[in-house]
Write a protein that holds these residues in place. Structure first.
Motif, PDB file in Angstrom:
ATOM      1  N   ILE A   1       0.959  -1.171  -0.140  1.00 15.68           N
ATOM      2  CA  ILE A   1      -0.012   0.044  -0.017  1.00 15.68           C
ATOM      3  C   ILE A   1       0.848   1.340   0.029  1.00 15.68           C
ATOM      4  O   ILE A   1       0.575   2.084  -0.838  1.00 15.68           O
ATOM      5  CB  ILE A   1      -1.052  -0.038   1.396  1.00 15.68           C
ATOM      6  N   GLY A   2       2.108   1.186   0.744  1.00 12.86           N
ATOM      7  CA  GLY A   2       2.989   2.483   0.538  1.00 12.86           C
ATOM      8  C   GLY A   2       3.680   2.400  -0.680  1.00 12.86           C
ATOM      9  O   GLY A   2       3.873   3.693  -1.186  1.00 12.86           O
ATOM     10  N   TYR A   3       3.727   1.419  -1.291  1.00 17.55           N
ATOM     11  CA  TYR A   3       4.461   1.584  -2.792  1.00 17.55           C
ATOM     12  C   TYR A   3       3.147   2.341  -3.604  1.00 17.55           C
ATOM     13  O   TYR A   3       3.624   3.056  -4.396  1.00 17.55           O
ATOM     14  CB  TYR A   3       4.275  -0.183  -3.419  1.00 17.55           C
ATOM     15  N   LEU A   4       1.995   1.732  -3.381  1.00 17.44           N
ATOM     16  CA  LEU A   4       1.002   2.574  -4.170  1.00 17.44           C
ATOM     17  C   LEU A   4       0.890   4.030  -4.082  1.00 17.44           C
ATOM     18  O   LEU A   4       0.975   4.720  -4.711  1.00 17.44           O
ATOM     19  CB  LEU A   4      -0.276   1.842  -4.032  1.00 17.44           C
ATOM     20  N   PHE A   5       0.991   4.330  -2.484  1.00 21.54           N
ATOM     21  CA  PHE A   5       0.771   5.750  -2.248  1.00 21.54           C
ATOM     22  C   PHE A   5       2.055   6.496  -2.501  1.00 21.54           C
ATOM     23  O   PHE A   5       1.909   7.878  -3.067  1.00 21.54           O
ATOM     24  CB  PHE A   5       0.555   6.051  -0.743  1.00 21.54           C
ATOM     25  N   GLY A   6       3.233   5.797  -2.611  1.00 17.01           N
ATOM     26  CA  GLY A   6       4.324   6.536  -3.206  1.00 17.01           C
ATOM     27  C   GLY A   6       4.244   6.792  -4.646  1.00 17.01           C
ATOM     28  O   GLY A   6       4.650   7.856  -5.021  1.00 17.01           O
ATOM     29  N   PHE A   7       3.648   5.853  -5.483  1.00 21.54           N
ATOM     30  CA  PHE A   7       3.481   6.170  -6.927  1.00 21.54           C
ATOM     31  C   PHE A   7       2.546   7.244  -7.030  1.00 21.54           C
ATOM     32  O   PHE A   7       2.820   7.943  -7.940  1.00 21.54           O
ATOM     33  CB  PHE A   7       2.960   4.894  -7.430  1.00 21.54           C
ATOM     34  N   PHE A   8       1.511   7.364  -6.335  1.00 24.46           N
ATOM     35  CA  PHE A   8       0.723   8.609  -6.387  1.00 24.46           C
ATOM     36  C   PHE A   8       1.418   9.963  -5.776  1.00 24.46           C
ATOM     37  O   PHE A   8       0.916  10.837  -6.709  1.00 24.46           O
ATOM     38  CB  PHE A   8      -0.755   8.413  -5.498  1.00 24.46           C
ATOM     39  N   ALA A   9       2.025   9.841  -5.049  1.00 24.60           N
ATOM     40  CA  ALA A   9       2.889  11.048  -4.650  1.00 24.60           C
ATOM     41  C   ALA A   9       3.777  11.329  -5.784  1.00 24.60           C
ATOM     42  O   ALA A   9       4.100  12.400  -6.107  1.00 24.60           O
ATOM     43  CB  ALA A   9       3.623  10.781  -3.381  1.00 24.60           C
ATOM     44  N   TYR A  10       4.495  10.535  -6.434  1.00 25.11           N
ATOM     45  CA  TYR A  10       5.411  10.649  -7.681  1.00 25.11           C
ATOM     46  C   TYR A  10       4.549  11.130  -8.597  1.00 25.11           C
ATOM     47  O   TYR A  10       4.976  12.151  -9.522  1.00 25.11           O
ATOM     48  CB  TYR A  10       6.014   9.180  -8.305  1.00 25.11           C
TER      49      TYR A  10
END
Length: 101
Positions: free
Chosen positions: A81-90
Motif C-alpha cells: 500500500i505504501g508502494y501505491l501511495f508513493g506512486f501517487f505522490a510521484y
C-alpha cells in the motif's frame, strides 16, 4: 483460512506492483516521466516510491502490534500500500512546476 492469509498479501501486493509498473512503463513510452530541473528535486521525485514503501512497512509493523493479524501479513500489505501511495505522490509531484518540457 491460514492458506488465504498466506496467499492474500502476495495477490494484493502483486496486483499493486503490476499496476504501478505498467503505469510507469506507459508514461516512459509516451515520454511523460517526471523530470525536474534541479538535482535535489529530481532526487526527491525518484525517492518517493521507496519512501512510501518504508512508511507503509512502519505502519504495518505498528498495526501488527495492535491487531490480531499476523505481522507478516500486515508488514507485506503495508509495504504494498505504501508502494501505491508513493506512486501517487510521484504522479502528483511530477506534475507540479519546475519540470523540463
Amino acid at each position: 483460512m491460514e492458506f488465504v492469509m498466506a496467499i492474500a498479501p502476495i495477490v494484493i501486493v502483486g496486483g499493486i506492483v503490476v499496476y504501478v509498473i505498467e503505469r510507469l512503463k506507459h508514461k516512459y513510452n509516451q515520454g511523460n516521466l517526471g523530470k525536474k530541473k534541479s538535482k535535489g528535486a529530481q532526487n526527491l521525485l525518484d525517492s518517493l516510491i521507496p519512501i512510501g514503501m518504508l512508511f507503509g512497512c512502519a505502519l504495518g509493523i505498528i498495526s501488527g502490534m495492535f491487531l490480531p493479524i499476523p505481522s507478516a501479513f500486515t508488514v507485506s500489505l503495508g509495504a504494498g500500500i505504501g508502494y501505491l501511495f508513493g506512486f501517487f505522490a510521484y504522479e502528483i509531484y511530477s506534475k507540479k512546476g519546475n519540470n523540463y518540457s
